[in-house]
Design an enzyme around this catalytic site. Structure first.
Site, PDB file in Angstrom:
ATOM      1  N   ASP A  11      52.253  -2.330  13.467  1.00  6.02           N
ATOM      2  CA  ASP A  11      51.680  -1.065  13.913  1.00  6.02           C
ATOM      3  C   ASP A  11      50.678  -0.638  12.836  1.00  6.02           C
ATOM      4  O   ASP A  11      49.549  -1.119  12.816  1.00  6.02           O
ATOM      5  CB  ASP A  11      52.845  -0.091  14.098  1.00  6.02           C
ATOM      6  CG  ASP A  11      52.461   1.204  14.767  1.00  6.02           C
ATOM      7  OD1 ASP A  11      51.503   1.215  15.537  1.00  6.02           O
ATOM      8  OD2 ASP A  11      53.134   2.229  14.528  1.00  6.02           O
ATOM      9  N   VAL A  50      56.784   0.966  22.494  1.00 10.69           N
ATOM     10  CA  VAL A  50      57.471   0.016  23.375  1.00 10.69           C
ATOM     11  C   VAL A  50      58.894  -0.261  22.895  1.00 10.69           C
ATOM     12  O   VAL A  50      59.205  -0.096  21.708  1.00 10.69           O
ATOM     13  CB  VAL A  50      56.684  -1.315  23.478  1.00 10.69           C
ATOM     14  CG1 VAL A  50      55.375  -1.114  24.225  1.00 10.69           C
ATOM     15  CG2 VAL A  50      56.422  -1.917  22.103  1.00 10.69           C
ATOM     16  N   ARG A  67      67.330  -2.345  22.362  1.00  9.84           N
ATOM     17  CA  ARG A  67      67.003  -3.652  21.778  1.00  9.84           C
ATOM     18  C   ARG A  67      67.416  -4.792  22.716  1.00  9.84           C
ATOM     19  O   ARG A  67      66.853  -5.868  22.668  1.00  9.84           O
ATOM     20  CB  ARG A  67      67.751  -3.843  20.443  1.00  9.84           C
ATOM     21  CG  ARG A  67      67.324  -2.895  19.344  1.00  9.84           C
ATOM     22  CD  ARG A  67      67.923  -3.350  18.025  1.00  9.84           C
ATOM     23  NE  ARG A  67      67.901  -2.322  16.983  1.00  9.84           N
ATOM     24  CZ  ARG A  67      66.872  -2.057  16.198  1.00  9.84           C
ATOM     25  NH1 ARG A  67      65.765  -2.734  16.337  1.00  9.84           N
ATOM     26  NH2 ARG A  67      66.933  -1.116  15.278  1.00  9.84           N
TER      27      ARG A  67
END
Ligand code: IMP
Length: 181
Positions: A103, A154, A166
């Site tokens: 990110d 996401v 997860r």
């Protein structure tokens, strides 16, 4: 309660993940044919990608696990804490760090520095997902990238929201109301 009901849309299907991971594994197998390769799994988010990728690499690789923490819920604090560092020697060995998503790049930049100090013969990064539009640290350059995705939060295939989701077998976007709870 079925977790699939909390997903607004599926971004990457199980089949697409499978196919792309097989391609990356095949590329890594070719690139590291005669090399002593250590794959480092960044806990917890990389666990699904790491397992699927490594089982498709047909080389005698070694596993290592590392844990860093920088995120709380859907926002970043910008602070990176290393909670567990490698215990095996990486000196003169070929290392690939396996990341779930890049990110800002801040987490991986901190981890990269720690691993570099261990004097590996080479160091590369693979990430399943990349959000280049959010990058703040440009020293992190992944060699093997699964999918470039837009700036959306996401979940699934190892990625969490508040430690959950997860176990979804695909990558999806959560319904907005879930963040507000
Ligand atoms: P960075 O330091 O900003 O690159 O953040 C990397 C870490 O943040 C990843 O390893 C994930 O654990 C987490 N992260 C970043 N984006 C997302 C997302 O969209 N969903 C879930 N976790 C994320």
């Amino acid at each position: 309660m079925d977790i699939n009901n909390n997903i607004e849309k599926v971004l990457i299907t199980e089949d697409a993940l499978d196919k792309r991971i097989a391609e990356l594994a095949s590329q890594i197998t070719t690139d590291y044919m005669e090399k002593d390769l250590v794959m480092i799994c960044l806990l917890k988010g990389s666990i699904s990608y790491f397992a699927h990728l490594c089982e498709k690499i047909t080389l005698p690789i070694e596993y290592e696990f590392l844990r860093a923490s920088s995120y709380h819920g859907a926002t970043t604090t910008g602070e990176v804490k290393l909670l567990h560092v490698p215990t095996i020697s990486l000196k003169n060995r070929h290392v690939i760090i396996v990341e779930d998503i890049i990110d800002t790049g801040l987490t991986l930049a901190a981890i990269q520095k720690v691993i570099e100090q261990m004097e590996p013969a080479s160091l590369e990064i693979t990430t399943l997902l990349d959000k280049p539009s959010r990058r703040l640290d440009y020293t992190v350059i992944p060699k093997y990238v699964g999918f470039i995705i837009p700036d959306e939060f996401v979940v699934g295939f190892g990625l969490d929201y508040d430690e959950k989701y997860r176990n979804l077998p695909y990558i999806g976007v959560l319904k907005k109301e879930i963040y507000k709870k």
